[in-house]
Motif scaffolding. Sequence first.
Motif, short mmCIF file in Angstrom:
data_model
loop_
_atom_site.label_atom_id
_atom_site.label_comp_id
_atom_site.label_asym_id
_atom_site.label_seq_id
_atom_site.Cartn_x
_atom_site.Cartn_y
_atom_site.Cartn_z
N TYR A 51 -34.07 42.56 47.38
CA TYR A 51 -33.65 43.97 47.38
C TYR A 51 -32.20 44.15 46.93
O TYR A 51 -31.87 45.11 46.24
N PHE A 52 -31.34 43.21 47.35
CA PHE A 52 -29.92 43.33 47.01
C PHE A 52 -29.66 42.67 45.65
O PHE A 52 -29.78 41.45 45.51
N PRO A 53 -29.30 43.46 44.64
CA PRO A 53 -29.09 42.89 43.30
C PRO A 53 -27.90 41.94 43.27
O PRO A 53 -26.94 42.10 44.04
N LYS A 54 -27.95 40.95 42.39
CA LYS A 54 -26.82 40.02 42.26
C LYS A 54 -25.58 40.81 41.86
O LYS A 54 -25.61 41.67 40.98
N ASN A 55 -24.50 40.49 42.53
CA ASN A 55 -23.24 41.20 42.27
C ASN A 55 -22.25 40.22 41.64
O ASN A 55 -21.64 39.41 42.32
N LYS A 56 -22.09 40.31 40.34
CA LYS A 56 -21.20 39.41 39.60
C LYS A 56 -19.81 40.01 39.39
O LYS A 56 -18.93 39.36 38.82
N SER A 57 -19.62 41.25 39.83
CA SER A 57 -18.33 41.91 39.59
C SER A 57 -17.26 41.35 40.50
O SER A 57 -17.54 40.69 41.51
N ALA A 58 -16.02 41.63 40.16
CA ALA A 58 -14.89 41.15 40.97
C ALA A 58 -14.82 41.90 42.31
O ALA A 58 -14.23 41.41 43.27
N THR A 59 -15.41 43.08 42.36
CA THR A 59 -15.41 43.88 43.59
C THR A 59 -16.64 43.56 44.42
O THR A 59 -17.77 43.74 43.98
N ARG A 60 -16.41 43.06 45.60
CA ARG A 60 -17.51 42.69 46.48
C ARG A 60 -18.13 43.94 47.11
O ARG A 60 -17.44 44.92 47.37
N LYS A 61 -19.42 43.89 47.34
CA LYS A 61 -20.12 45.00 47.97
C LYS A 61 -20.18 44.79 49.48
O LYS A 61 -20.32 43.65 49.95
N ASN A 62 -20.09 45.87 50.24
CA ASN A 62 -20.08 45.81 51.69
C ASN A 62 -21.40 46.28 52.29
O ASN A 62 -21.93 47.33 51.89
#
Length: 355
Positions: free
Chosen positions: A303-314
Amino acid sequence: MGVIERYKDYLPISDKTPVISLEEGGTPLIKADAISQKIGEGYDVWLKYEGLNPTGSFKDRGMTVAVSKAIEEGSKAIACASTGNTSASAAAYAARSGIKCIVVIPEGAIALGKLAQALIHGACVIAIRGNFDDALSIVCELTEKYDAALVNSINPYRIEGQKTGSFEVADSLGCAPDYHSLPVGNAGNITAYWKGYNEYKSKGKINSLPKMLGFQAAGSAPIVDGHVIKDPKTLATAIKIGNPASWKQAEAARDESGGLIDKVTDDEILEAYKFLANMVGVFVEPASAASVAGIFKKAKEGYFPKNKSATRKNIVCVLTGHGLKDPDRAIKCLKHPVVVDANLDEVVKEAGLIG
Protein backbone atom coordinates in the motif's frame (compact mmCIF):
# COMPACT_ATOMS: atom_id res chain seq x y z
CA MET A 1 -1.75 22.98 31.02
CA GLY A 2 -4.76 20.98 29.79
CA VAL A 3 -6.14 20.89 26.26
CA ILE A 4 -8.84 23.51 26.93
CA GLU A 5 -6.30 26.08 28.06
CA ARG A 6 -3.85 25.13 25.31
CA TYR A 7 -6.34 25.18 22.43
CA LYS A 8 -9.17 27.35 23.73
CA ASP A 9 -9.43 29.32 20.48
CA TYR A 10 -10.35 26.11 18.65
CA LEU A 11 -12.91 24.86 21.20
CA PRO A 12 -16.52 25.81 22.09
CA ILE A 13 -15.42 27.36 25.37
CA SER A 14 -16.51 30.73 26.75
CA ASP A 15 -15.57 32.77 29.79
CA LYS A 16 -18.60 31.22 31.50
CA THR A 17 -17.32 27.66 31.07
CA PRO A 18 -15.93 26.16 34.31
CA VAL A 19 -12.85 24.28 33.11
CA ILE A 20 -12.70 20.77 34.59
CA SER A 21 -9.20 19.53 33.81
CA LEU A 22 -6.70 16.91 34.94
CA GLU A 23 -3.94 18.52 32.82
CA GLU A 24 -4.68 16.09 29.98
CA GLY A 25 -3.00 16.18 26.59
CA GLY A 26 0.62 16.96 25.83
CA THR A 27 1.29 13.26 25.20
CA PRO A 28 4.56 12.32 23.47
CA LEU A 29 5.03 11.68 19.79
CA ILE A 30 7.59 8.88 19.79
CA LYS A 31 9.69 8.05 16.73
CA ALA A 32 9.68 4.29 16.14
CA ASP A 33 12.58 3.30 13.88
CA ALA A 34 11.91 -0.42 14.41
CA ILE A 35 8.47 0.03 12.86
CA SER A 36 9.72 2.34 10.12
CA GLN A 37 12.09 -0.40 8.93
CA LYS A 38 9.13 -2.75 8.44
CA ILE A 39 7.16 -0.21 6.41
CA GLY A 40 9.70 0.61 3.73
CA GLU A 41 12.34 2.98 2.51
CA GLY A 42 11.74 6.67 3.02
CA TYR A 43 9.14 6.42 5.82
CA ASP A 44 9.25 7.55 9.43
CA VAL A 45 6.68 6.11 11.84
CA TRP A 46 5.64 8.10 14.90
CA LEU A 47 3.56 6.90 17.84
CA LYS A 48 1.13 9.30 19.52
CA TYR A 49 1.12 7.65 22.94
CA GLU A 50 -2.26 8.57 24.42
CA GLY A 51 -1.80 6.08 27.23
CA LEU A 52 0.04 8.83 29.10
CA ASN A 53 -3.11 10.89 29.61
CA PRO A 54 -4.29 11.15 33.25
CA THR A 55 -6.62 8.13 33.17
CA GLY A 56 -4.46 6.26 30.68
CA SER A 57 -6.34 6.83 27.42
CA PHE A 58 -7.23 9.36 24.74
CA LYS A 59 -10.74 9.68 26.20
CA ASP A 60 -9.54 12.39 28.59
CA ARG A 61 -9.20 14.88 25.74
CA GLY A 62 -12.89 14.74 24.99
CA MET A 63 -14.03 14.27 28.55
CA THR A 64 -12.53 17.51 29.81
CA VAL A 65 -14.64 19.44 27.30
CA ALA A 66 -17.79 17.31 27.70
CA VAL A 67 -17.80 17.53 31.50
CA SER A 68 -16.89 21.23 31.53
CA LYS A 69 -19.85 21.96 29.23
CA ALA A 70 -22.14 19.69 31.27
CA ILE A 71 -21.31 21.69 34.40
CA GLU A 72 -21.81 24.96 32.52
CA GLU A 73 -25.26 23.76 31.41
CA GLY A 74 -26.25 22.85 34.97
CA SER A 75 -26.06 19.05 34.87
CA LYS A 76 -25.79 17.31 38.23
CA ALA A 77 -24.77 13.98 36.74
CA ILE A 78 -23.13 12.46 33.68
CA ALA A 79 -23.76 9.04 32.13
CA CYS A 80 -22.09 6.82 29.59
CA ALA A 81 -22.05 3.37 28.07
CA SER A 82 -18.58 1.90 27.94
CA THR A 83 -16.29 -0.98 27.12
CA GLY A 84 -13.83 0.54 29.58
CA ASN A 85 -11.87 3.67 28.78
CA THR A 86 -14.86 6.02 28.58
CA SER A 87 -16.07 4.86 31.98
CA ALA A 88 -12.65 5.38 33.57
CA SER A 89 -12.35 8.87 32.13
CA ALA A 90 -15.93 9.91 32.88
CA ALA A 91 -15.63 8.70 36.46
CA ALA A 92 -12.41 10.63 37.05
CA TYR A 93 -13.69 13.90 35.61
CA ALA A 94 -16.98 13.52 37.49
CA ALA A 95 -15.01 13.05 40.70
CA ARG A 96 -12.96 16.13 39.84
CA SER A 97 -16.10 18.22 39.37
CA GLY A 98 -18.11 16.75 42.24
CA ILE A 99 -21.01 15.35 40.22
CA LYS A 100 -22.48 11.87 39.93
CA CYS A 101 -21.30 9.45 37.23
CA ILE A 102 -23.48 6.60 35.95
CA VAL A 103 -21.79 3.91 33.86
CA VAL A 104 -23.55 1.12 31.97
CA ILE A 105 -21.31 -1.69 30.75
CA PRO A 106 -21.80 -5.01 28.95
CA GLU A 107 -21.43 -7.80 31.50
CA GLY A 108 -18.02 -9.48 31.30
CA ALA A 109 -16.83 -7.29 28.42
CA ILE A 110 -14.65 -4.79 30.25
CA ALA A 111 -10.99 -5.19 31.19
CA LEU A 112 -10.51 -5.29 34.96
CA GLY A 113 -8.01 -2.42 34.94
CA LYS A 114 -10.63 -0.11 33.48
CA LEU A 115 -13.42 -1.36 35.71
CA ALA A 116 -11.21 -0.74 38.74
CA GLN A 117 -10.70 2.86 37.62
CA ALA A 118 -14.41 3.56 37.29
CA LEU A 119 -15.11 2.02 40.68
CA ILE A 120 -12.29 3.72 42.57
CA HIS A 121 -13.42 7.11 41.27
CA GLY A 122 -16.86 6.48 42.76
CA ALA A 123 -18.96 5.86 39.66
CA CYS A 124 -22.23 3.97 39.86
CA VAL A 125 -21.37 1.05 37.56
CA ILE A 126 -24.18 -1.15 36.26
CA ALA A 127 -23.53 -4.23 34.11
CA ILE A 128 -26.23 -5.40 31.72
CA ARG A 129 -26.82 -8.72 29.98
CA GLY A 130 -26.19 -7.38 26.51
CA ASN A 131 -23.58 -5.74 24.31
CA PHE A 132 -22.21 -2.20 24.05
CA ASP A 133 -24.94 -1.12 21.65
CA ASP A 134 -27.59 -2.21 24.16
CA ALA A 135 -25.79 -0.25 26.87
CA LEU A 136 -25.60 2.86 24.71
CA SER A 137 -29.31 2.63 23.84
CA ILE A 138 -30.19 2.52 27.54
CA VAL A 139 -27.91 5.46 28.37
CA CYS A 140 -29.34 7.56 25.53
CA GLU A 141 -32.86 6.96 26.85
CA LEU A 142 -31.76 7.62 30.42
CA THR A 143 -30.19 10.98 29.58
CA GLU A 144 -33.25 12.02 27.58
CA LYS A 145 -35.61 11.35 30.50
CA TYR A 146 -33.49 12.29 33.50
CA ASP A 147 -31.13 15.08 34.53
CA ALA A 148 -27.87 13.59 33.36
CA ALA A 149 -25.59 14.59 30.48
CA LEU A 150 -24.57 11.95 27.95
CA VAL A 151 -20.78 11.87 27.61
CA ASN A 152 -20.28 9.19 24.97
CA SER A 153 -18.80 10.35 21.67
CA ILE A 154 -22.30 11.03 20.36
CA ASN A 155 -21.83 14.18 22.42
CA PRO A 156 -20.18 16.66 20.00
CA TYR A 157 -18.11 18.16 22.82
CA ARG A 158 -16.25 14.86 23.07
CA ILE A 159 -15.21 15.13 19.43
CA GLU A 160 -14.17 18.74 19.99
CA GLY A 161 -11.78 17.75 22.75
CA GLN A 162 -10.42 14.70 20.95
CA LYS A 163 -9.50 16.72 17.87
CA THR A 164 -6.76 18.41 19.90
CA GLY A 165 -4.65 15.30 19.36
CA SER A 166 -4.27 16.30 15.71
CA PHE A 167 -3.16 19.77 16.74
CA GLU A 168 -0.43 18.29 18.92
CA VAL A 169 0.75 15.99 16.13
CA ALA A 170 1.00 18.90 13.69
CA ASP A 171 2.67 21.14 16.28
CA SER A 172 5.27 18.44 17.00
CA LEU A 173 6.03 17.59 13.37
CA GLY A 174 5.69 21.15 12.09
CA CYS A 175 3.29 19.81 9.46
CA ALA A 176 0.55 17.25 8.97
CA PRO A 177 1.71 13.65 8.57
CA ASP A 178 1.25 11.93 5.22
CA TYR A 179 -0.73 9.11 6.82
CA HIS A 180 -2.54 8.94 10.13
CA SER A 181 -3.50 5.49 11.48
CA LEU A 182 -6.01 4.81 14.27
CA PRO A 183 -7.93 1.94 15.84
CA VAL A 184 -11.66 2.21 15.08
CA GLY A 185 -14.32 1.14 17.55
CA ASN A 186 -17.10 3.68 18.05
CA ALA A 187 -15.28 5.75 15.38
CA GLY A 188 -15.20 9.00 17.33
CA ASN A 189 -11.43 9.33 17.25
CA ILE A 190 -10.94 9.08 13.48
CA THR A 191 -13.79 11.59 13.14
CA ALA A 192 -12.15 13.94 15.63
CA TYR A 193 -8.65 13.80 14.18
CA TRP A 194 -9.92 14.49 10.67
CA LYS A 195 -11.93 17.45 11.97
CA GLY A 196 -8.87 18.80 13.74
CA TYR A 197 -6.58 18.54 10.74
CA ASN A 198 -9.12 20.35 8.59
CA GLU A 199 -9.48 23.15 11.14
CA TYR A 200 -5.71 23.56 11.42
CA LYS A 201 -5.42 23.73 7.63
CA SER A 202 -8.20 26.32 7.40
CA LYS A 203 -6.26 28.48 9.89
CA GLY A 204 -3.04 28.14 7.88
CA LYS A 205 -1.28 26.10 10.57
CA ILE A 206 -0.63 23.24 8.12
CA ASN A 207 -0.51 23.15 4.32
CA SER A 208 -1.74 19.62 3.64
CA LEU A 209 -3.96 16.89 5.06
CA PRO A 210 -3.12 13.26 5.86
CA LYS A 211 -4.71 10.14 4.49
CA MET A 212 -6.75 8.72 7.38
CA LEU A 213 -6.26 4.99 7.96
CA GLY A 214 -8.69 3.29 10.33
CA PHE A 215 -8.48 -0.31 11.51
CA GLN A 216 -11.20 -2.41 13.09
CA ALA A 217 -10.83 -5.84 14.68
CA ALA A 218 -11.82 -8.56 12.20
CA GLY A 219 -14.57 -9.96 14.45
CA SER A 220 -15.91 -6.50 15.12
CA ALA A 221 -15.71 -4.69 11.78
CA PRO A 222 -19.13 -3.34 10.88
CA ILE A 223 -17.81 -0.48 8.75
CA VAL A 224 -15.59 -2.80 6.72
CA ASP A 225 -18.21 -5.54 6.45
CA GLY A 226 -20.97 -3.06 5.66
CA HIS A 227 -23.49 -4.13 8.28
CA VAL A 228 -24.13 -4.03 12.01
CA ILE A 229 -22.41 -6.83 13.97
CA LYS A 230 -24.87 -8.03 16.61
CA ASP A 231 -22.35 -10.15 18.49
CA PRO A 232 -18.89 -8.61 17.94
CA LYS A 233 -15.92 -10.73 18.95
CA THR A 234 -12.34 -9.62 19.62
CA LEU A 235 -9.82 -9.66 22.45
CA ALA A 236 -9.36 -5.93 21.79
CA THR A 237 -12.27 -4.98 24.05
CA ALA A 238 -11.89 -1.22 23.56
CA ILE A 239 -12.94 -1.57 19.90
CA LYS A 240 -15.47 -4.37 20.40
CA ILE A 241 -18.39 -2.39 19.01
CA GLY A 242 -20.84 -3.66 16.42
CA ASN A 243 -22.66 -0.43 15.53
CA PRO A 244 -20.35 2.60 15.77
CA ALA A 245 -21.97 5.88 16.80
CA SER A 246 -19.77 7.85 14.38
CA TRP A 247 -20.05 5.37 11.50
CA LYS A 248 -20.97 7.89 8.80
CA GLN A 249 -18.43 10.46 10.00
CA ALA A 250 -15.68 7.82 9.89
CA GLU A 251 -16.60 6.95 6.32
CA ALA A 252 -16.49 10.64 5.47
CA ALA A 253 -13.01 10.97 6.99
CA ARG A 254 -11.89 7.96 4.97
CA ASP A 255 -13.37 9.19 1.70
CA GLU A 256 -12.49 12.87 2.00
CA SER A 257 -8.88 12.09 2.93
CA GLY A 258 -8.38 9.42 0.28
CA GLY A 259 -7.60 6.93 3.01
CA LEU A 260 -9.13 3.61 4.04
CA ILE A 261 -10.80 1.62 6.78
CA ASP A 262 -9.72 -2.01 6.96
CA LYS A 263 -9.70 -4.82 9.51
CA VAL A 264 -6.97 -6.75 11.29
CA THR A 265 -7.23 -10.12 13.01
CA ASP A 266 -6.70 -10.68 16.73
CA ASP A 267 -3.48 -12.52 15.86
CA GLU A 268 -2.24 -9.48 13.91
CA ILE A 269 -3.20 -7.22 16.81
CA LEU A 270 -1.30 -9.39 19.29
CA GLU A 271 1.74 -9.50 17.03
CA ALA A 272 1.83 -5.70 16.92
CA TYR A 273 1.10 -5.52 20.66
CA LYS A 274 4.15 -7.63 21.44
CA PHE A 275 6.29 -5.85 18.85
CA LEU A 276 5.54 -2.47 20.42
CA ALA A 277 6.56 -3.74 23.84
CA ASN A 278 9.61 -5.80 22.79
CA MET A 279 11.06 -3.68 19.99
CA VAL A 280 9.90 -0.13 20.76
CA GLY A 281 9.52 -0.17 24.54
CA VAL A 282 5.91 1.01 24.56
CA PHE A 283 3.24 -0.95 26.45
CA VAL A 284 -0.31 -0.49 25.17
CA GLU A 285 -3.66 -2.19 25.57
CA PRO A 286 -4.46 -4.58 22.71
CA ALA A 287 -6.91 -2.29 20.88
CA SER A 288 -4.23 0.40 20.64
CA ALA A 289 -2.01 -1.95 18.67
CA ALA A 290 -4.60 -2.13 15.87
CA SER A 291 -3.17 1.08 14.38
CA VAL A 292 0.27 -0.52 14.10
CA ALA A 293 -1.09 -3.92 13.05
CA GLY A 294 -2.91 -2.09 10.29
CA ILE A 295 0.14 -0.43 8.79
CA PHE A 296 2.08 -3.70 9.04
CA LYS A 297 -0.69 -5.35 7.03
CA LYS A 298 -0.87 -2.57 4.44
CA ALA A 299 2.92 -2.52 4.05
CA LYS A 300 2.87 -6.24 3.22
CA GLU A 301 0.19 -5.56 0.64
CA GLY A 302 2.33 -2.84 -0.98
CA TYR A 303 0.00 0.00 0.00
CA PHE A 304 2.81 2.42 0.84
CA PRO A 305 4.62 3.40 -2.39
CA LYS A 306 8.42 3.42 -2.43
CA ASN A 307 9.65 6.84 -1.44
CA LYS A 308 12.94 7.67 -3.19
CA SER A 309 12.74 11.42 -2.57
CA ALA A 310 15.01 13.25 -0.15
CA THR A 311 11.94 14.17 1.93
CA ARG A 312 10.82 11.33 4.15
CA LYS A 313 7.12 10.63 4.56
CA ASN A 314 5.55 10.53 8.02
CA ILE A 315 3.09 7.96 9.34
CA VAL A 316 1.51 8.66 12.72
CA CYS A 317 -0.12 5.83 14.66
CA VAL A 318 -2.33 6.68 17.62
CA LEU A 319 -1.84 4.35 20.59
CA THR A 320 -5.11 4.94 22.37
CA GLY A 321 -4.58 3.37 25.81
CA HIS A 322 -1.92 2.21 28.26
CA GLY A 323 -1.07 -1.47 28.61
CA LEU A 324 -1.94 -1.47 32.31
CA LYS A 325 -5.57 -1.05 31.29
CA ASP A 326 -5.60 -4.78 30.52
CA PRO A 327 -2.74 -6.49 32.40
CA ASP A 328 -4.49 -9.86 32.20
CA ARG A 329 -3.92 -9.94 28.45
CA ALA A 330 -0.18 -9.46 28.88
CA ILE A 331 -0.02 -12.27 31.43
CA LYS A 332 -2.03 -14.62 29.21
CA CYS A 333 0.12 -14.21 26.12
CA LEU A 334 3.57 -14.14 27.74
CA LYS A 335 5.75 -16.63 29.58
CA HIS A 336 5.50 -16.56 33.36
CA PRO A 337 8.65 -15.94 35.45
CA VAL A 338 10.95 -18.91 35.92
CA VAL A 339 11.39 -19.93 39.57
CA VAL A 340 14.86 -20.94 40.83
CA ASP A 341 16.54 -21.27 44.21
CA ALA A 342 17.72 -18.10 45.95
CA ASN A 343 21.23 -18.56 44.60
CA LEU A 344 23.32 -16.25 42.42
CA ASP A 345 24.65 -19.08 40.27
CA GLU A 346 21.10 -20.27 39.53
CA VAL A 347 19.97 -16.77 38.56
CA VAL A 348 23.04 -16.17 36.36
CA LYS A 349 22.58 -19.51 34.64
CA GLU A 350 18.88 -18.89 33.96
CA ALA A 351 19.70 -15.41 32.63
CA GLY A 352 22.04 -16.97 30.09
CA LEU A 353 25.13 -15.19 31.35
CA ILE A 354 27.11 -18.45 31.62
CA GLY A 355 26.99 -21.72 29.71
